[in-house]
Design a protein around this motif. Structure first.
Motif, PDB file in Angstrom:
ATOM      1  N   ALA A   1     -34.170 -18.814  40.632  1.00  0.00           N
ATOM      2  CA  ALA A   1     -33.038 -18.204  41.330  1.00  0.00           C
ATOM      3  C   ALA A   1     -33.214 -16.692  41.240  1.00  0.00           C
ATOM      4  O   ALA A   1     -33.454 -16.158  40.155  1.00  0.00           O
ATOM      5  CB  ALA A   1     -31.720 -18.618  40.694  1.00  0.00           C
ATOM      6  N   ILE A   2     -33.133 -16.030  42.369  1.00  0.00           N
ATOM      7  CA  ILE A   2     -33.401 -14.596  42.435  1.00  0.00           C
ATOM      8  C   ILE A   2     -32.115 -13.894  42.850  1.00  0.00           C
ATOM      9  O   ILE A   2     -31.604 -14.108  43.947  1.00  0.00           O
ATOM     10  CB  ILE A   2     -34.523 -14.309  43.463  1.00  0.00           C
ATOM     11  N   ARG A   3     -31.617 -13.070  41.950  1.00  0.00           N
ATOM     12  CA  ARG A   3     -30.379 -12.344  42.262  1.00  0.00           C
ATOM     13  C   ARG A   3     -30.686 -10.882  42.546  1.00  0.00           C
ATOM     14  O   ARG A   3     -31.404 -10.230  41.773  1.00  0.00           O
ATOM     15  CB  ARG A   3     -29.386 -12.429  41.106  1.00  0.00           C
ATOM     16  N   THR A   4     -30.182 -10.415  43.651  1.00  0.00           N
ATOM     17  CA  THR A   4     -30.168  -8.976  43.952  1.00  0.00           C
ATOM     18  C   THR A   4     -28.783  -8.692  44.499  1.00  0.00           C
ATOM     19  O   THR A   4     -28.024  -9.628  44.805  1.00  0.00           O
ATOM     20  CB  THR A   4     -31.213  -8.618  45.028  1.00  0.00           C
TER      21      THR A   4
ATOM     22  N   GLY B   1     -22.339 -19.635  44.471  1.00  0.00           N
ATOM     23  CA  GLY B   1     -22.567 -19.327  45.884  1.00  0.00           C
ATOM     24  C   GLY B   1     -24.006 -18.948  46.139  1.00  0.00           C
ATOM     25  O   GLY B   1     -24.430 -17.833  45.814  1.00  0.00           O
ATOM     26  N   VAL B   2     -24.779 -19.884  46.683  1.00  0.00           N
ATOM     27  CA  VAL B   2     -26.182 -19.604  46.989  1.00  0.00           C
ATOM     28  C   VAL B   2     -26.265 -19.117  48.429  1.00  0.00           C
ATOM     29  O   VAL B   2     -25.883 -19.816  49.366  1.00  0.00           O
ATOM     30  CB  VAL B   2     -27.048 -20.861  46.772  1.00  0.00           C
ATOM     31  N   ASP B   3     -26.757 -17.897  48.597  1.00  0.00           N
ATOM     32  CA  ASP B   3     -26.794 -17.302  49.930  1.00  0.00           C
ATOM     33  C   ASP B   3     -27.983 -17.779  50.746  1.00  0.00           C
ATOM     34  O   ASP B   3     -27.902 -17.867  51.968  1.00  0.00           O
ATOM     35  CB  ASP B   3     -26.816 -15.781  49.796  1.00  0.00           C
ATOM     36  N   LEU B   4     -29.076 -18.061  50.054  1.00  0.00           N
ATOM     37  CA  LEU B   4     -30.260 -18.530  50.781  1.00  0.00           C
ATOM     38  C   LEU B   4     -30.990 -19.530  49.893  1.00  0.00           C
ATOM     39  O   LEU B   4     -31.273 -19.237  48.729  1.00  0.00           O
ATOM     40  CB  LEU B   4     -31.168 -17.355  51.146  1.00  0.00           C
ATOM     41  N   PHE B   5     -31.305 -20.696  50.474  1.00  0.00           N
ATOM     42  CA  PHE B   5     -31.915 -21.784  49.714  1.00  0.00           C
ATOM     43  C   PHE B   5     -33.263 -22.096  50.367  1.00  0.00           C
ATOM     44  O   PHE B   5     -33.320 -22.523  51.520  1.00  0.00           O
ATOM     45  CB  PHE B   5     -30.974 -22.993  49.777  1.00  0.00           C
TER      46      PHE B   5
ATOM     47  N   LEU C   1     -33.453 -34.957  49.008  1.00  0.00           N
ATOM     48  CA  LEU C   1     -33.127 -33.621  49.512  1.00  0.00           C
ATOM     49  C   LEU C   1     -31.629 -33.511  49.808  1.00  0.00           C
ATOM     50  O   LEU C   1     -31.029 -32.446  49.601  1.00  0.00           O
ATOM     51  CB  LEU C   1     -33.959 -33.324  50.774  1.00  0.00           C
ATOM     52  N   LEU C   2     -31.022 -34.609  50.251  1.00  0.00           N
ATOM     53  CA  LEU C   2     -29.573 -34.584  50.479  1.00  0.00           C
ATOM     54  C   LEU C   2     -28.829 -34.286  49.179  1.00  0.00           C
ATOM     55  O   LEU C   2     -27.861 -33.512  49.163  1.00  0.00           O
ATOM     56  CB  LEU C   2     -29.107 -35.920  51.072  1.00  0.00           C
ATOM     57  N   PHE C   3     -29.288 -34.884  48.067  1.00  0.00           N
ATOM     58  CA  PHE C   3     -28.690 -34.558  46.760  1.00  0.00           C
ATOM     59  C   PHE C   3     -28.785 -33.057  46.484  1.00  0.00           C
ATOM     60  O   PHE C   3     -27.837 -32.438  45.999  1.00  0.00           O
ATOM     61  CB  PHE C   3     -29.404 -35.331  45.643  1.00  0.00           C
ATOM     62  N   LEU C   4     -29.951 -32.506  46.776  1.00  0.00           N
ATOM     63  CA  LEU C   4     -30.149 -31.075  46.519  1.00  0.00           C
ATOM     64  C   LEU C   4     -29.173 -30.232  47.346  1.00  0.00           C
ATOM     65  O   LEU C   4     -28.514 -29.328  46.827  1.00  0.00           O
ATOM     66  CB  LEU C   4     -31.585 -30.668  46.851  1.00  0.00           C
ATOM     67  N   TYR C   5     -29.122 -30.535  48.654  1.00  0.00           N
ATOM     68  CA  TYR C   5     -28.228 -29.742  49.507  1.00  0.00           C
ATOM     69  C   TYR C   5     -26.776 -29.850  49.048  1.00  0.00           C
ATOM     70  O   TYR C   5     -26.034 -28.882  49.035  1.00  0.00           O
ATOM     71  CB  TYR C   5     -28.359 -30.171  50.973  1.00  0.00           C
ATOM     72  N   ASN C   6     -26.393 -31.065  48.659  1.00  0.00           N
ATOM     73  CA  ASN C   6     -25.000 -31.253  48.267  1.00  0.00           C
ATOM     74  C   ASN C   6     -24.687 -30.613  46.916  1.00  0.00           C
ATOM     75  O   ASN C   6     -23.540 -30.266  46.637  1.00  0.00           O
ATOM     76  CB  ASN C   6     -24.656 -32.743  48.256  1.00  0.00           C
ATOM     77  N   ALA C   7     -25.696 -30.456  46.072  1.00  0.00           N
ATOM     78  CA  ALA C   7     -25.483 -29.749  44.805  1.00  0.00           C
ATOM     79  C   ALA C   7     -25.389 -28.247  45.047  1.00  0.00           C
ATOM     80  O   ALA C   7     -24.516 -27.566  44.521  1.00  0.00           O
ATOM     81  CB  ALA C   7     -26.618 -30.047  43.830  1.00  0.00           C
ATOM     82  N   VAL C   8     -26.252 -27.732  45.865  1.00  0.00           N
ATOM     83  CA  VAL C   8     -26.390 -26.276  46.016  1.00  0.00           C
ATOM     84  C   VAL C   8     -25.393 -25.714  47.027  1.00  0.00           C
ATOM     85  O   VAL C   8     -24.946 -24.585  46.907  1.00  0.00           O
ATOM     86  CB  VAL C   8     -27.848 -25.933  46.423  1.00  0.00           C
ATOM     87  N   ARG C   9     -25.049 -26.503  48.048  1.00  0.00           N
ATOM     88  CA  ARG C   9     -24.102 -26.063  49.083  1.00  0.00           C
ATOM     89  C   ARG C   9     -24.417 -24.655  49.588  1.00  0.00           C
ATOM     90  O   ARG C   9     -23.596 -23.737  49.503  1.00  0.00           O
ATOM     91  CB  ARG C   9     -22.659 -26.099  48.525  1.00  0.00           C
TER      92      ARG C   9
END
Lengths: 596, 596
Positions: free
Chosen positions: A194-197, A232-236, A418-426
């Motif tokens: 995870a990269i935060r700026t 809040g993930v802005d870009l996945f 992948l659906l699990f991933l998307y639903n976790a990360v939103r």
């Protein structure tokens, strides 16, 4: 679903209080007709707005391999992965294909770190080539990943600056605040980052799957991803390799009982071929060997090296006295031996391929032998792999492979996971990576099915510039990205023109015509020498064109043509026309005219 | 299990009264360790004992394609099938590979008939090449098979002697009493053939599967096979293509509802690619088109031709007004059109591949389009097929293929169905055909599991001679069988040496060195001309070797060497060594020395 407010208006707390980012009004059953139908741009990108984050893949999108993604914030760069692509039939004779570093070669000093998600070649294979250009670059990765990188760098006589990280750790690499998460894959010790700026929070999966009962107990940290989702993930950025495969991958541990069954039925030698980095697969072979009273011989340089490293780091458990070398192995009774070998992709120089051809130094395949290909069949390798299977089978051996028994599982999440991933990360925005177009588009559709807005799914390819500005990711331009070929010792001197010539030569061979002419008159002073290679086995195949060449040389002489280039062109035309009409073939025509 | 008594002792009635040939004492769960472990012989066969039957495959065993089996009895020959093999990467530039006719070329007049089991290219593709050598040969087959053969022969300007047969018919072709049986396969009107001679009863399946609800109601005649089994089948030649695939093939008709679902979801154009001979697959596309109010455009020469023939013979039902040509099609609303095209194997010149590259004359792929690849993925074609899928996907189209939906079923019986065949036929001897070694061996194992003795399973390959004498089939020798390559207009002038050169050139290109020397002194009278093709994009790549070549020429001159061949050898050695050390590459080195 409303767009999230612009970044500057948001605080951590209002992010946390947002509801999960799903549009429940959207029926998830019907896949959308399409995602991102826009043509990709060819313009150079505008300058990055202040506070924005730029993402450019120099490799790995639109193809499977040579993964390398560059992140830019505030004039600084972070590189994630630096792998190689193994060439296919469209790049004959090439050893490796590297990411194209041109887009960053003037900015190498701006790189704060190279982060490696795991130790597969398509993620670390090009590291030495980047380090040659920037030897003091900090290389960040998990313990096993760095052990593999160090071994690789040693071969290249490089001493990398390594920085070991672990899942759960969070640290700054210059402008980039990076947090690492455990990820399950077909190699131990893989990480997501995870990269935060100030531009936002980006999560890059690397290669990933969601084995819920992993052999080493090290789960993909879906809980951690969910926490990021709350933030809040802005870009996945999401692994697309298996996005067009429905369902789930069964657990790696289910291979154990299958191996056990094969071992149980075999009463002579067993040879297992698998990837040289698949520590858990090898572990299960070792376990089966112990149960069945067999000793194990590791064959193949990379297999011996990687398993040695894995054992040192405690990732592979090898009981004392289990391993034997090849000489000892050849002395053991057949029923007490397992050979674990490389060559599962049919590589012609591998131990297994040599065994299949009856050319291996020590191991002669016999009809009692059982061979297990505990590996995937990478597209493009089918002919080679089936060739090996046929060779082994012809010698009488029993061959077990993924087409006949469950001796392999993939390392990449298919659609269901992948659906699990998307639903976790939103995520607010999604960028599928690690895939050809068919995979990227399937992955994008999955994102949309979980509620990500269509226009927030960014389908890019190598060189396409994606800017994350005010919480919104969009394509803004393109930098030039080509393929950098390694052939032998040289990097980059082979390009599309050489490869095009190889394809022509490989399909039709060539016909050469050599003649010496008088520099002043253009008169031929030797009989034209005609010869073909890769054209025909018939020694008389070219006899009929010789008079035509002689006539043409008379003609050019009579027209006073002395320029060797023009004479060569005339000869090429005559021979090319003749061969097309006579044989309907297209060999390369290679005239050489020497002026004396 | 006791061996059946020798042929001469048996009467029809005692054969009928034999129990089914199964050894119930043998556990069928555990596959035997091996079948036929003996090395294959290299000796020419002894003369065939009187009353014996000889079987030799000139193609199709040890490979998938160019099926051709020769039966010999009493000095007469019967040939079953005469197909082509499509080349793979080990035969670059080749168009087709033919069976090797050498073993029968002195005996063409001994052939009583050529029997064709069905109309696929790997069974009929080489017919014109055999007819060129024996134009009056009787070609036997079903109506649709012969229609395809006639069309093919017309292209070759040949007028074959055709003899139409139907399932249930039994007739003599010279020394061979042949009975024909209906067989279900991925093309209509396929036949199996039972061949009776005094040596015994042989059954050859051709390509076969056991769809129990075939679209045209024409079942594989398992009841007929059982009757033959009662009579006593001495040798059973069995399709091995899917022998290593467990289980059963679902019915072709189950594809209909899948197509229907895809049609239902599509609201713009639909493009279906499938094999040009798969009449039943096309029928289901036509049926779906009718249901969904679409008209159909057939694209591709072979597709148009074959479906025209099938419609004429009543095998394809085409409602009036359903078909449109491409110009009309382009005028139709998107939602009212289905294009049925060739190109399902990624053939670069096919309509579909051109669409995927955006190069098709009329059809521009749009993001609304749905493309269905209703076809298998033949091993070796993966890169091409995935290339087409990626191209279509990149343009935004939705691509449905067998990896994502059940839009294809195989035409060959897998293991489960083969067991039904063995148990119906209860053969004395088995010879797996149509397969690579991995398939042949799997098929042999299945035979053994049903009670055929291990030593009655004959695993042969092309050229291996199998003699059926006194009810026992055994390998007695080998005739020379090579690969006959067609490249352009010429047949047979390309051999292993040309192909080896193409492989070298395709991997590494070549470096040519041309120089003129004085015939008397060996002195170079021109500067050596160096040039590389397929070697490097760098124009200076060869600069450093020029002085070495000049030095070598001085040396040969000083040693008084004037023989151009020796000078060329010396130059080759210098350049080859230099390029190996400098580049670690192996281009072909092509020196030309012209004596003036």
């Amino acid at each position: 679903m409303s767009r999230p407010p612009a970044r500057s208006d948001r605080t951590r707390s209002d992010r946390r209080s947002r509801p999960p980012r799903r549009d429940r009004s959207r029926p998830v059953e019907a896949p959308p007709e399409e995602v991102n139908r826009a043509e990709l741009p060819s313009n150079p990108p505008p300058s990055l707005p202040e506070g924005g984050l730029r993402v450019v893949a120099l490799g790995g999108i639109g193809e499977i391999g040579r993964n390398m993604t560059v992140f830019e914030y505030g004039g600084r760069l972070l590189v994630v992965d630096c792998g190689v692509l193994f060439p296919s039939e469209d790049s004959p004779g090439v050893d490796l294909i590297l990411p194209d570093f041109r887009a960053i070669e003037d900015r190498l000093d701006d790189i704060d770190a190279l982060v490696l998600t795991h130790g597969h070649e398509d993620h670390i294979g090009a590291v030495p080539f980047l380090l040659r250009q920037r030897p003091d670059l900090t290389v960040v990765g998990s313990r096993f990943t760095l052990a593999l990188v160090a071994a690789k760098c040693k071969e290249h006589r490089l001493t990398p600056h390594l920085l070991e990280v672990k899942e759960g750790e969070r640290l700054h690499h210059g402008a980039f605040d990076c947090e690492y998460f455990a990820v399950n894959h077909s190699i131990p010790d893989a990480l997501a980052v995870a990269i935060r700026t100030p531009a936002g929070l980006v999560l890059h999966t690397g290669d990933i799957k969601l084995d819920q009962l992993p052999l080493d107990g090290r789960l993909t940290d879906l809980a951690g991803f969910s926490r990021l989702g709350d933030e809040g993930v802005d870009l996945f950025l999401v692994d697309s390799t298996n996005a067009d495969v429905p369902g789930f991958v069964i657990s790696e541990r289910e291979i154990g009982p299958v191996l056990d069954g094969v071992f149980h039925r075999a009463d002579a030698r067993i040879i297992v071929a698998c990837f040289a980095s698949h520590v858990h697969r090898v572990q299960q072979v070792l376990d089966a060997a112990v149960v069945h009273g067999r000793r194990v011989c590791l064959v193949g340089r990379s297999m011996e090296r990687n398993m040695g490293l894995a054992a040192e780091l405690g990732l592979l458990h090898v009981p004392d006295g289990l391993l034997v070398d090849l000489d000892e192995a050849m002395e053991l009774p057949d029923a007490e031996l397992v050979i674990v070998s490389t060559g599962s992709q049919g590589e012609p120089l591998s131990a297994l391929a040599r065994m299949a051809r009856g050319e291996h130094r020590s191991v002669r395949i016999r009809s009692e032998d059982t061979i297990i290909l505990a590996s995937s069949l990478i597209p493009g390798n089918e002919t080679a792999v089936f060739g090996v299977i046929n060779g082994l089978t012809r010698l009488g051996a029993t061959v077990v492979h993924q087409g006949t028994a469950k001796v392999h599982v993939s390392g990449h999440s298919p659609a269901g996971e992948l659906l699990f991933l998307y639903n976790a990360v939103r995520p607010s925005n999604v960028m599928p990576v690690h895939g050809e177009w068919r995979h990227l588009r399937s992955n994008g559709r999955l994102a949309v099915q979980t509620g990500v807005p269509e226009d927030a799914v960014v389908l890019a390819e190598d060189g396409v510039v994606v800017d994350l500005v005010d919480g919104r990711a969009s394509i803004t331009g393109r930098v030039e990205v080509g393929r950098v070929y390694v052939d032998g010792l040289e990097v980059g001197d082979i390009g599309e023109s050489t490869l095009a010539d190889r394809l022509v030569l490989g399909e039709g061979g060539f016909i050469s015509i050599s003649v010496a002419v008088d520099a002043n008159t253009g008169r031929a002073v030797s009989a034209p020498k005609l010869s073909g290679r890769g054209f025909s086995d018939d020694p008389k195949a070219l006899d009929a064109v010789l008079p035509l060449v002689e006539d043409e040389l008379s003609r050019t002489e009579s027209e006073g043509i002395t320029d060797t280039h023009r004479i060569a062109q005339a000869v090429r035309r005559v021979v090319g026309k003749w061969v097309g009409e006579t044989y309907r073939r297209r060999p390369m025509i290679v005239p050489t005219v020497i002026a004396i």
